[in-house]
Scaffold this active site. Structure first.
Site, PDB file in Angstrom:
ATOM      1  N   LYS A   1       0.819  -1.222   0.000  1.00  0.00           N
ATOM      2  CA  LYS A   1       0.000   0.000   0.000  1.00  0.00           C
ATOM      3  C   LYS A   1       0.852   1.271   0.000  1.00  0.00           C
ATOM      4  CE  LYS A   1      -3.599  -0.437  -0.388  1.00  0.00           C
ATOM      5  NZ  LYS A   1      -4.305  -0.754  -1.674  1.00  0.00           N
TER       6      LYS A   1
ATOM      7  N   ARG B   1       5.521   5.318   2.373  1.00  0.00           N
ATOM      8  CA  ARG B   1       4.406   6.259   2.470  1.00  0.00           C
ATOM      9  C   ARG B   1       4.163   6.550   3.942  1.00  0.00           C
ATOM     10  NH1 ARG B   1      -1.572   4.281   0.417  1.00  0.00           N
ATOM     11  NH2 ARG B   1      -2.698   6.279   0.489  1.00  0.00           N
TER      12      ARG B   1
ATOM     13  N   ARG C   1      -9.322   3.749  -3.365  1.00  0.00           N
ATOM     14  CA  ARG C   1     -10.562   3.608  -2.590  1.00  0.00           C
ATOM     15  C   ARG C   1     -10.705   4.750  -1.588  1.00  0.00           C
ATOM     16  NH1 ARG C   1      -8.512  -1.781  -1.873  1.00  0.00           N
ATOM     17  NH2 ARG C   1      -9.646  -3.373  -3.045  1.00  0.00           N
TER      18      ARG C   1
END
EC number: 2.8.2.-
Length: 363
Positions: free
Chosen positions: A119, A200, A328
């Site tokens: 992710k 991230r 999303r």
């Protein structure tokens, strides 16, 4: 007799001029196919021309054809020669009736691997890299160094696409970064492998991870009940939950630095990959020793998804965006839970900045 001899000589000479030339065996500098490959995987010319098509008129691309299979170079130089039917296993027939192999190059272990993180933006990075004509990458995640190591290196090598001399073979499996056995196993294959880690903000990454799991399991407990051992008081972070544990980048990096020098790593900012994909891709191409080909002209920002997408290649029907699983909408998380997580990650982030030599600005 002399006249008869001369007649036969000139007749044969004329016949040889009209006979189709052995175009494909005139270049002795072309690398041979890998004779040890016992698995024949046909690689269609269209895969390469998907990215090479816009470069056909460029002199540097024409020059690069000298290093590829002469059969492949001939087809790329003569686009009117379409493959029309079979001439046996691994061969097709051109309009000129000359057999053309649709397999070229050889399979090698990857020279570079995107090892993490989940992710963080690894799929986007791989798709952007695959635009480059000198990058060949496995589409699916092989999971060799974490799940299938017992299948052996030859099994792993045969998963790789065929590449030509000068091209870079790549794969990406984000779970490698958090797998304790992966660094030693990968170094046992090749300690010179280049390693790319897409990172991230660990809080945002954890929420994104939870969102993905929630989409597959709607009955999942709330984010805060999984992230904290006591969801009512929010006093102790539960690092046993993978969504939290993955964000401890400094701890995972320590394991890798026992086997690989820092110079073998490139840390890519997931945030900059979204805000400035061309700039971040420039750093990646430099790290891989590639010419900077993927740039601003390849991207546009998709407002619906909130991510950059690839502009449609010449001759393609539509732009290429990441799948519906990307971008999303995150569920609402109580602000106090997010703040507790930020406070928790802060010392780990600072240590990671120091170790990597980059300040990612998450604090």
């Amino acid at each position: 007799m002399i006249l008869l001899f001369m007649y036969l000589f000139y007749t044969l000479a004329g016949f040889s001029e009209s006979f189709p030339k052995g175009t494909f065996d005139q270049q002795t500098s072309v690398r041979k196919y890998d004779a040890q490959d016992n698995i024949q995987d046909s690689v269609r010319l269209s895969e390469y021309s998907r990215v090479a098509q816009p470069l056909r008129n460029r002199t540097d691309f024409v020059t690069s054809l000298s290093s590829v299979s002469p059969k492949f170079a001939w087809q790329m130089g003569h686009p009117q020669q379409q493959m029309l039917g079979s001439a046996g296993t691994g061969e097709t027939v051109s309009r000129g009736g000359i057999p053309v192999s649709n397999s070229f190059g050889s399979k090698t272990f990857p020279q570079a691997i995107i090892i993490g993180v989940k992710k963080g933006g690894t799929r986007a990075l791989l798709e952007f890299l695959r635009v480059h004509p000198d990058v060949r990458a496995v589409g699916a995640e092989p999971h060799f160094f974490d799940r299938f190591y017992d299948r052996g290196l030859e099994w792993y090598r045969n998963l790789m696409p065929r590449t030509l001399e000068g091209q870079v073979t790549m794969e990406k499996t984000p779970s490698y970064f958090v797998t304790k056995e992966a660094p030693l196993r990968l170094c046992a294959m090749n300690c010179d492998t280049k390693l790319i880690v897409v990172v991230r903000d660990p809080v945002t990454r954890a929420v994104s991870d939870y969102t993905q799991t929630l989409s597959k399991n709607p009955g999942l407990p709330s984010f805060q009940s999984l992230a904290f051992r006591n969801s009512s008081s929010l006093d102790t972070i539960d690092t046993s939950w993978s969504a939290v544990r993955i964000g401890l980048y400094a701890q995972h990096l320590e394991g890798w630095l026992r086997h690989f020098p820092l110079s073998h790593f490139l840390f890519v900012s997931g945030e900059r990959l979204v805000a400035d994909p061309a700039g971040e891709m420039g750093r990646v191409q430099d790290f891989l020793g590639l010419k900077r080909i993927v740039g601003d002209k390849h991207f546009y920002f998709n407002q619906t998804k909130g991510f950059p997408c690839l502009k449609k290649p010449e001759g393609s029907g539509r732009p290429r965006c990441l799948g519906k699983s990307k971008g999303r909408h995150h569920p609402l998380i109580p602000p106090e839970a997010l703040q507790k997580l930020r406070d928790f990650y802060r010392p780990f982030n600072q240590k990671f900045y120091h170790m990597s030599g980059q300040d990612f600005g998450w604090d």
